[in-house]
Design a protein around this motif. Structure first.
Motif, PDB file in Angstrom:
ATOM      1  N   GLU A  77       2.070  10.510  -0.751  1.00  9.46           N
ATOM      2  CA  GLU A  77       2.834  10.837  -2.013  1.00  9.46           C
ATOM      3  C   GLU A  77       3.888   9.729  -1.962  1.00  9.46           C
ATOM      4  OE1 GLU A  77       3.382  12.194  -4.853  1.00  9.46           O
ATOM      5  OE2 GLU A  77       1.962  13.987  -4.789  1.00  9.46           O
ATOM      6  N   GLN A  78       4.081   9.061  -3.349  1.00 10.46           N
ATOM      7  CA  GLN A  78       5.303   8.297  -3.717  1.00 10.46           C
ATOM      8  C   GLN A  78       6.421   9.343  -4.027  1.00 10.46           C
ATOM      9  OE1 GLN A  78       5.373   5.008  -6.065  1.00 10.46           O
ATOM     10  NE2 GLN A  78       3.135   4.898  -6.090  1.00 10.46           N
ATOM     11  N   ASN A  79       6.040  10.334  -4.582  1.00  7.91           N
ATOM     12  CA  ASN A  79       7.213  11.339  -5.028  1.00  7.91           C
ATOM     13  C   ASN A  79       7.983  11.929  -3.592  1.00  7.91           C
ATOM     14  OD1 ASN A  79       8.821  13.582  -5.425  1.00  7.91           O
ATOM     15  ND2 ASN A  79       7.553  14.007  -7.561  1.00  7.91           N
ATOM     16  N   ALA A 131       6.261   3.488  -0.249  1.00  9.23           N
ATOM     17  CA  ALA A 131       6.371   2.927  -1.471  1.00  9.23           C
ATOM     18  C   ALA A 131       5.013   2.244  -1.696  1.00  9.23           C
ATOM     19  CB  ALA A 131       7.272   1.544  -1.181  1.00  9.23           C
ATOM     20  N   ASN A 132       4.824   1.598  -3.168  1.00 10.00           N
ATOM     21  CA  ASN A 132       3.715   0.975  -3.387  1.00 10.00           C
ATOM     22  C   ASN A 132       3.339  -0.074  -2.188  1.00 10.00           C
ATOM     23  OD1 ASN A 132       5.117   1.083  -6.626  1.00 10.00           O
ATOM     24  ND2 ASN A 132       2.813   2.083  -5.899  1.00 10.00           N
ATOM     25  N   GLY A 133       1.985   0.096  -1.946  1.00 11.61           N
ATOM     26  CA  GLY A 133       1.430  -0.882  -0.960  1.00 11.61           C
ATOM     27  C   GLY A 133       1.593  -0.517   0.423  1.00 11.61           C
ATOM     28  N   ALA A 134       2.260   0.472   0.816  1.00  8.98           N
ATOM     29  CA  ALA A 134       2.828   0.600   2.132  1.00  8.98           C
ATOM     30  C   ALA A 134       1.442   1.008   2.994  1.00  8.98           C
ATOM     31  CB  ALA A 134       3.869   1.875   2.206  1.00  8.98           C
ATOM     32  N   GLY A 135       0.372   1.255   2.561  1.00  7.53           N
ATOM     33  CA  GLY A 135      -0.832   1.647   3.100  1.00  7.53           C
ATOM     34  C   GLY A 135      -1.155   3.083   3.059  1.00  7.53           C
ATOM     35  N   LYS A 136      -0.613   3.912   2.333  1.00  8.65           N
ATOM     36  CA  LYS A 136      -0.649   5.503   2.378  1.00  8.65           C
ATOM     37  C   LYS A 136      -2.416   5.751   2.129  1.00  8.65           C
ATOM     38  CE  LYS A 136       2.376   6.110  -0.935  1.00  8.65           C
ATOM     39  NZ  LYS A 136       2.637   4.637  -1.340  1.00  8.65           N
ATOM     40  N   SER A 137      -2.791   5.218   0.818  1.00 10.42           N
ATOM     41  CA  SER A 137      -4.179   5.388   0.680  1.00 10.42           C
ATOM     42  C   SER A 137      -5.144   4.884   1.722  1.00 10.42           C
ATOM     43  CB  SER A 137      -4.405   4.628  -0.743  1.00 10.42           C
ATOM     44  OG  SER A 137      -3.898   5.053  -1.748  1.00 10.42           O
ATOM     45  N   THR A 138      -4.590   3.990   2.250  1.00  9.84           N
ATOM     46  CA  THR A 138      -5.666   3.110   3.364  1.00  9.84           C
ATOM     47  C   THR A 138      -5.619   4.237   4.462  1.00  9.84           C
ATOM     48  OG1 THR A 138      -5.137   0.958   2.699  1.00  9.84           O
ATOM     49  CG2 THR A 138      -5.921   0.953   4.787  1.00  9.84           C
ATOM     50  N   THR A 139      -4.618   4.604   4.918  1.00  4.86           N
ATOM     51  CA  THR A 139      -4.721   5.895   5.956  1.00  4.86           C
ATOM     52  C   THR A 139      -5.407   6.717   5.790  1.00  4.86           C
ATOM     53  OG1 THR A 139      -2.056   5.336   6.289  1.00  4.86           O
ATOM     54  CG2 THR A 139      -3.050   7.333   7.248  1.00  4.86           C
TER      55      THR A 139
HETATM   56  P1  ATP Z   1       0.274   3.117  -3.702  1.00  4.21           P
HETATM   57  O1  ATP Z   1       1.382   4.017  -3.413  1.00  4.21           O
HETATM   58  O2  ATP Z   1       0.716   1.795  -4.597  1.00  4.21           O
HETATM   59  O3  ATP Z   1      -1.260   3.557  -4.122  1.00  4.21           O
HETATM   60  P2  ATP Z   1      -0.719   2.683  -0.928  1.00  4.21           P
HETATM   61  O4  ATP Z   1       0.785   3.013   0.044  1.00  4.21           O
HETATM   62  O5  ATP Z   1      -1.491   3.806  -1.081  1.00  4.21           O
HETATM   63  O6  ATP Z   1      -0.043   2.127  -2.461  1.00  4.21           O
HETATM   64  P3  ATP Z   1      -2.813   0.857   0.045  1.00  4.21           P
HETATM   65  O7  ATP Z   1      -3.422   1.152  -1.368  1.00  4.21           O
HETATM   66  O8  ATP Z   1      -3.217   1.604   1.143  1.00  4.21           O
HETATM   67  O9  ATP Z   1      -1.290   1.376  -0.386  1.00  4.21           O
HETATM   68  O10 ATP Z   1      -2.717  -0.559   0.102  1.00  4.21           O
HETATM   69  C1  ATP Z   1      -2.334  -1.133   1.396  1.00  4.21           C
HETATM   70  C2  ATP Z   1      -2.153  -2.541   1.069  1.00  4.21           C
HETATM   71  O11 ATP Z   1      -3.498  -3.052   1.137  1.00  4.21           O
HETATM   72  C3  ATP Z   1      -1.709  -3.338  -0.136  1.00  4.21           C
HETATM   73  O12 ATP Z   1      -1.150  -4.447   0.347  1.00  4.21           O
HETATM   74  C4  ATP Z   1      -2.951  -3.512  -0.993  1.00  4.21           C
HETATM   75  O13 ATP Z   1      -2.695  -4.494  -1.884  1.00  4.21           O
HETATM   76  C5  ATP Z   1      -4.056  -3.743   0.154  1.00  4.21           C
HETATM   77  N1  ATP Z   1      -5.192  -3.112  -0.322  1.00  4.21           N
HETATM   78  C6  ATP Z   1      -5.666  -2.018  -0.654  1.00  4.21           C
HETATM   79  N2  ATP Z   1      -7.070  -1.935  -0.942  1.00  4.21           N
HETATM   80  C7  ATP Z   1      -7.683  -3.085  -0.731  1.00  4.21           C
HETATM   81  C8  ATP Z   1      -8.764  -3.928  -0.995  1.00  4.21           C
HETATM   82  N3  ATP Z   1      -9.973  -3.118  -1.589  1.00  4.21           N
HETATM   83  N4  ATP Z   1      -8.681  -5.260  -0.751  1.00  4.21           N
HETATM   84  C9  ATP Z   1      -7.811  -5.990  -0.562  1.00  4.21           C
HETATM   85  N5  ATP Z   1      -6.542  -5.341  -0.284  1.00  4.21           N
HETATM   86  C10 ATP Z   1      -6.476  -3.944  -0.427  1.00  4.21           C
END
Ligand code: ATP
Length: 238
Positions: free
Chosen positions: A195-197, A36-44
């Protein structure tokens, strides 16, 4: 194994985004991470590309080497890992062709560049038609094709894609995924996408992981995940 990630921890200031996740990708695989949104996918993905710092205790091994020894630019130029970020990040004032050529700046095999451009154009004929158009004026779907094309030009041992379906009409979405499958099959490029999809991602990938609030909670081959009640309920609309 092409990539092994162990105990990956990432924090942004006070916010903990990833709580020690583990996953592996074999050469030639297509793997997805859904969540879901904010799960940490992009961070990974940013951690793999070395765009965010990881915490002590994290181990990432790529082709037998310590990935943490490489900077973000070396990850692309020396390891052939290319990242298609969310929102594409093209150079809007440059043309399609200029964007493709710019992506090759770090490549040492200059002799293969022309044939790779031809290959991108054969996958995306639309880009060939639009090669002299400024990328900022392309449609959303065309920009996404260019983002994938650019990743292909920069290196293609491992391609990591952040929500490639975002903003694309269903037909274009399928086009982009078909093109990625072609690249995987013909070039042996390993693909990791988030992906969210979830349905689309699991139809495309052979294997998947489910990320929830910074923890990987499920993993399996895509057919099994598609049939898992928790996945159906949380990610496939019941
Ligand atoms: P989405 O599907 O909404 O893109 P995601 O699964 O890719 O979400 P991330 O972007 O990895 O999620 O974010 C994971 C968590 O880290 C979220 O709570 C987000 O708010 C936080 N976060 C991401 N980038 C930053 C940043 N640069 N500074 C502070 N918090 C961040």
């Amino acid at each position: 194994m092409l990539l092994t990630v162990e105990n990956l921890h990432v924090s942004y200031d006070q916010i903990k985004a990833l709580h020690g996740i583990n996953f592996q990708i074999q050469e030639g695989e297509i793997v997805c991470i859904i969540g879901a949104n904010g799960a940490g996918k992009s961070t990974t993905l940013r951690a793999i590309s070395r765009l965010v710092p990881v915490e002590a205790g994290t181990v990432m091994t790529y082709m037998g080497q310590d990935l943490l020894k490489y900077s973000a630019d070396k990850v692309v130029s020396q390891l052939g890992i290319s990242h298609v970020p969310e929102g594409r990040r093209l150079f809007e004032n440059l043309t399609v062709m200029e964007n493709l050529r710019l992506a090759t700046f770090a490549r040492k095999d200059r002799e293969n560049i022309e044939q790779d451009i031809e290959r991108v154009f054969s996958i995306f004929p639309r880009l060939q038609e639009r090669q002299n158009q400024k990328s900022g004026t392309l449609s959303g779907g065309e920009q996404q094709m260019l983002a994938v094309g650019r990743a292909f030009m920069s290196g293609r041992k491992l391609m990591i894609l952040d929500e490639p379906s975002m903003g694309l009409a269903p037909l274009l979405m399928l086009n982009v995924f078909d093109a990625l499958k072609d690249i995987n099959k013909q070039e042996g490029t390993t693909i990791l996408l988030v992906e969210q999809n979830a349905r689309l991602a699991l139809q495309f990938a052979g294997r998947g992981y489910v990320l929830e609030s910074g923890h990987l909670v499920l993993e399996g081959n895509s057919a099994d995940l598609l049939a898992t009640p928790e996945v159906k309920k949380a990610y496939l609309g019941g």
